[in-house]
Design an enzyme around this catalytic site. Structure first.
Site, PDB file in Angstrom:
ATOM      1  N   GLU A  37       0.873  -1.165   0.000  1.00  0.00           N
ATOM      2  CA  GLU A  37       0.000   0.000   0.000  1.00  0.00           C
ATOM      3  C   GLU A  37       0.917   1.223   0.000  1.00  0.00           C
ATOM      4  OE1 GLU A  37      -2.738   0.290   3.291  1.00  0.00           O
ATOM      5  OE2 GLU A  37      -3.450   2.235   2.574  1.00  0.00           O
ATOM      6  N   ARG A 263       5.284 -13.118   9.610  1.00  0.00           N
ATOM      7  CA  ARG A 263       5.886 -11.824   9.332  1.00  0.00           C
ATOM      8  C   ARG A 263       7.223 -11.738  10.051  1.00  0.00           C
ATOM      9  NH1 ARG A 263       3.024  -7.391   9.810  1.00  0.00           N
ATOM     10  NH2 ARG A 263       4.576  -6.066  10.759  1.00  0.00           N
ATOM     11  N   LYS A 273       4.321   0.557   9.494  1.00  0.00           N
ATOM     12  CA  LYS A 273       4.322   1.832   8.779  1.00  0.00           C
ATOM     13  C   LYS A 273       3.696   2.943   9.608  1.00  0.00           C
ATOM     14  CE  LYS A 273       2.937   0.157   4.792  1.00  0.00           C
ATOM     15  NZ  LYS A 273       2.478   0.044   3.408  1.00  0.00           N
TER      16      LYS A 273
HETATM   17  P1  ATP Z   1       2.839  -2.474   8.141  1.00  0.00           P
HETATM   18  O1  ATP Z   1       2.399  -3.603   9.007  1.00  0.00           O
HETATM   19  O2  ATP Z   1       4.259  -2.089   8.289  1.00  0.00           O
HETATM   20  O3  ATP Z   1       1.962  -1.289   8.231  1.00  0.00           O
HETATM   21  P2  ATP Z   1       1.534  -3.463   5.851  1.00  0.00           P
HETATM   22  O4  ATP Z   1       1.339  -4.910   5.910  1.00  0.00           O
HETATM   23  O5  ATP Z   1       0.378  -2.609   6.128  1.00  0.00           O
HETATM   24  O6  ATP Z   1       2.808  -3.052   6.676  1.00  0.00           O
HETATM   25  P3  ATP Z   1       1.647  -3.410   3.035  1.00  0.00           P
HETATM   26  O7  ATP Z   1       2.084  -2.312   2.174  1.00  0.00           O
HETATM   27  O8  ATP Z   1       0.235  -3.803   3.030  1.00  0.00           O
HETATM   28  O9  ATP Z   1       2.119  -3.025   4.476  1.00  0.00           O
HETATM   29  O10 ATP Z   1       2.567  -4.673   2.814  1.00  0.00           O
HETATM   30  C1  ATP Z   1       2.900  -5.205   1.566  1.00  0.00           C
HETATM   31  C2  ATP Z   1       3.297  -6.638   1.739  1.00  0.00           C
HETATM   32  O11 ATP Z   1       4.390  -6.758   2.638  1.00  0.00           O
HETATM   33  C3  ATP Z   1       2.152  -7.438   2.306  1.00  0.00           C
HETATM   34  O12 ATP Z   1       2.010  -8.614   1.528  1.00  0.00           O
HETATM   35  C4  ATP Z   1       2.597  -7.762   3.701  1.00  0.00           C
HETATM   36  O13 ATP Z   1       2.137  -9.013   4.099  1.00  0.00           O
HETATM   37  C5  ATP Z   1       4.112  -7.742   3.600  1.00  0.00           C
HETATM   38  N1  ATP Z   1       4.700  -7.380   4.886  1.00  0.00           N
HETATM   39  C6  ATP Z   1       4.463  -6.256   5.599  1.00  0.00           C
HETATM   40  N2  ATP Z   1       5.129  -6.291   6.778  1.00  0.00           N
HETATM   41  C7  ATP Z   1       5.812  -7.460   6.798  1.00  0.00           C
HETATM   42  C8  ATP Z   1       6.690  -8.086   7.738  1.00  0.00           C
HETATM   43  N3  ATP Z   1       7.002  -7.520   8.908  1.00  0.00           N
HETATM   44  N4  ATP Z   1       7.194  -9.297   7.423  1.00  0.00           N
HETATM   45  C9  ATP Z   1       6.902  -9.884   6.241  1.00  0.00           C
HETATM   46  N5  ATP Z   1       6.092  -9.352   5.320  1.00  0.00           N
HETATM   47  C10 ATP Z   1       5.540  -8.158   5.580  1.00  0.00           C
HETATM   48 MG    MG Z   2      -1.305  -3.946   4.760  1.00  0.00          MG
END
Ligand code: ATP
Ligand code: MG
Length: 558
Positions: A37, A263, A273
């Site tokens: 995102e 994760r 984020k």
């Molecule tokens: P955050 O938890 O930091 O706000 P998010 O999951 O909202 O991150 P996205 O932009 O939706 O951020 O993430 C893009 C991809 O990265 C998704 O498929 C998510 O599962 C993966 N991702 C995000 N954080 C992690 C993490 N800590 N470990 C592994 N994969 C991750």
């Molecule tokens: Mg997300």
């Protein structure tokens, strides 16, 4: 950090599933996607997902799409889109023509939402967000049906069209799936498909006044792109029945399968984020690429090579159970990579002047130094040596304890790549602080060895006082001293000493002409890289990582 699902290095349960699906003929090729995102910069956790998704495509000869999940214009910006593309490329991946946006599918998603309305599987709800939350129930109590649940298809289509047209204010209505308010899975209790949001979208401008939810956009985007394996983190396991429900109830072109993996969590680090945005916005750090940030941009600016991230991610593996990785493992991967690849240089971080009394006044001489002790292909360079030098303040003690073997009054040490010197006199200022050492050198020891075979117990680094170049050096340590910082109160837990700026450092002249942003080893100090704040008149270096694991020692002593 690993569990039984990790079979060996480079092998894990997801790779096994993909291999089996290709072997059985279920799929003729693997298609994955990385779906960020664009509401912030990518962090270390995203790197794990990038290496997994792009890595699978590479290993199995498939493709990986970069898809921006741009469904919430209130938080998304073009700056983040650009930063994400830069970071994925930096990690070594190329999506080719496979760059997509969920917003590309807004029209199709809208049509599918109408299909659900027509088949009696979606309705417009006039309840407020708070009412919807209150009537959703809990893990132990079922939810309650909305009073608007049984609207006619015609009324729903009409209201939904008017939501799209912008007739209603934000938050006054939503479109919900009609599934089951008593489901044991709260995600299945009539989830929201669309909400009203009058906002400017980076790509669609003011065209839309309603935006799809993550759940409604994600699986359908996967289906449109013929994704075979839709890989996400474990929190989405409970969303999988909903993911499948949409695909089962809509005329989608394919039915991808969702798989969840653990994760990445790292000690002393918050990979969220939301938190990272706050750190930037509230000025706790200088920018998204502040070298203390766990963002990919921050790590890059700190001098961490992409190869070290690849190495780290490979080592931690892909598991089915959440765990927290020790940040020492990351530092270890950085050190190991840089030890192999980084050129060596000499820099004095906290200088102490040395005058070599028996060295001739006038022009200096050039001494040869190797750029890498284990890699002769990196060549040698010439370093100016002269009568006035700087050594590290910490390499001298006037009254040394037993185990201190470096310079002290009357003692002889080796200057790296140069000569043996002996300390003859200590000069102090009015406050009694040592400001200069008067030494002598042995001209017979040129290159660092004595022809008579005599030994010294220490080799120290140095820089010419007349030809060395002044530099600022920024030393970073953990942004959070607590091993498991609390995301809810992160501001109170910021380490006030996470940045130490040394303004009086001196580096060997070769570093002044060198524009390479790659990290180098400052001998005996650690790995450092030139910061983008450097100007022709002022060199600035960031410490990437120290030579040894000092923080772990501090933590165990503390
Ligand atoms: P955050 O938890 O930091 O706000 P998010 O999951 O909202 O991150 P996205 O932009 O939706 O951020 O993430 C893009 C991809 O990265 C998704 O498929 C998510 O599962 C993966 N991702 C995000 N954080 C992690 C993490 N800590 N470990 C592994 N994969 C991750
Ligand atoms: Mg997300």
């Amino acid at each position: 950090m690993t569990d039984e699902s990790v079979l060996d290095e480079g092998r894990d349960f997801i790779r096994d599933i993909v291999a089996a699906d290709l072997a059985s003929g279920k799929h003729s090729g693997v298609v994955t996607r990385f779906p960020p995102e664009p509401n912030g910069y990518l962090h270390l956790g995203h790197a794990k997902s990038i290496f997994l998704n792009f890595g699978l495509a590479q290993e199995f000869g498939g493709r990986c799409h970069l898809r921006f999940d741009d469904t919430n214009p209130a938080k998304e910006e073009q700056e983040y889109i650009d930063a994400i593309e830069r970071d994925v490329r930096w990690l070594g991946f190329d999506w080719g023509t496979n760059l997509f946006y969920a917003s590309d599918y807004f029209e199709q998603l809208y049509a599918w939402a109408q299909d659900l309305i027509r088949s009696g599987k979606a309705y417009v709800d006039d309840q407020s967000q708070a009412e919807i939350r209150l009537t959703r129930g809990t893990l132990t109590e079922p939810g309650q049906n909305s009073p608007f649940r049984d609207r006619s298809v015609e009324e729903n289509l009409d209201l939904f069209a008017r939501m799209r047209a912008g007739e209603f204010p934000n938050g006054t209505r939503v479109l919900r799936a009609k599934i089951d308010m008593t489901s044991g899975n709260i995600n299945m209790r009539d989830p929201v498909l669309y909400r009203i949001l009058h906002a400017h979208h980076p790509r669609t401008g003011r065209e839309w006044n309603i935006y799809p939810s993550y759940d409604f956009a994600h699986g359908q985007s996967d289906a449109i792109e013929n994704i075979t394996h839709s890989i996400c983190t474990l929190e989405f396991a409970d969303h999988r029945p909903l993911y499948d429900w949409f695909l089962d109830n809509l005329p989608v072109p394919s039915h991808p399968r969702q798989y969840e993996f653990a994760r990445l969590n790292v000690t002393h680090t918050l990979l969220s984020k939301r938190v990272l945005t706050q750190l930037v916005r509230d000025g706790h750090v200088s920018a998204w690429d502040d070298p203390r940030m766990p963002t990919l941009a921050g790590l890059r600016r700190r001098g961490v090579p992409a190869e070290a991230l690849r190495e780290f991610v490979k080592r931690i593996g892909v598991a089915k159970a959440n765990s927290t990785v020790d940040i020492g493992m990351f530092d270890f991967a950085i050190r190991e990579t840089l030890n192999r690849t980084a050129q060596r240089r000499m820099a004095v971080l906290k200088p102490l002047k040395v005058v070599i009394e028996n060295y001739p006044e006038g022009p200096s001489e050039l001494l040869e130094a190797v750029n890498h002790p284990d890699d002769p292909s990196l060549g040698v360079r010439q370093i100016p040596f002269g009568r006035e030098l700087y050594i590290e303040r910490d390499d001298f003690m006037e009254d040394p304890p037993k185990k201190f073997f470096r310079l002290a009054p009357g003692r002889e040490v080796r200057l790296r790549y140069a000569y043996f010197i002996t300390c003859k006199e200590v000069i102090k200022d009015a406050n009694g602080e040592v400001v200069e050492l008067r030494c002598t050198y042995d001209p017979a020891t040129r290159g660092g060895n004595a022809p008579d075979g005599r030994k010294v117990k220490a080799t120290i680094h140095w820089v010419s006082a007349t030809e060395g170049v002044p530099a600022e050096v920024r030393l970073y340590s953990l942004l959070f001293s607590a091993p498991q910082p609390d995301a809810a109160n992160f501001a109170e837990q910021i380490n006030p000493e996470s940045l130490e700026v040394l303004t009086g450092s001196v580096v060997e002249p070769a570093l002044a002409g060198d524009n390479d942003p790659a990290a180098m080893q400052f001998e005996r100090q650690g790995y450092f890289c030139r910061d983008r704040d450097s100007t022709p008149g002022k060199l600035v270096f960031n410490r990437t990582v120290g030579l040894r694991d000092t923080w772990a020692k501090v933590a165990s002593e503390g």
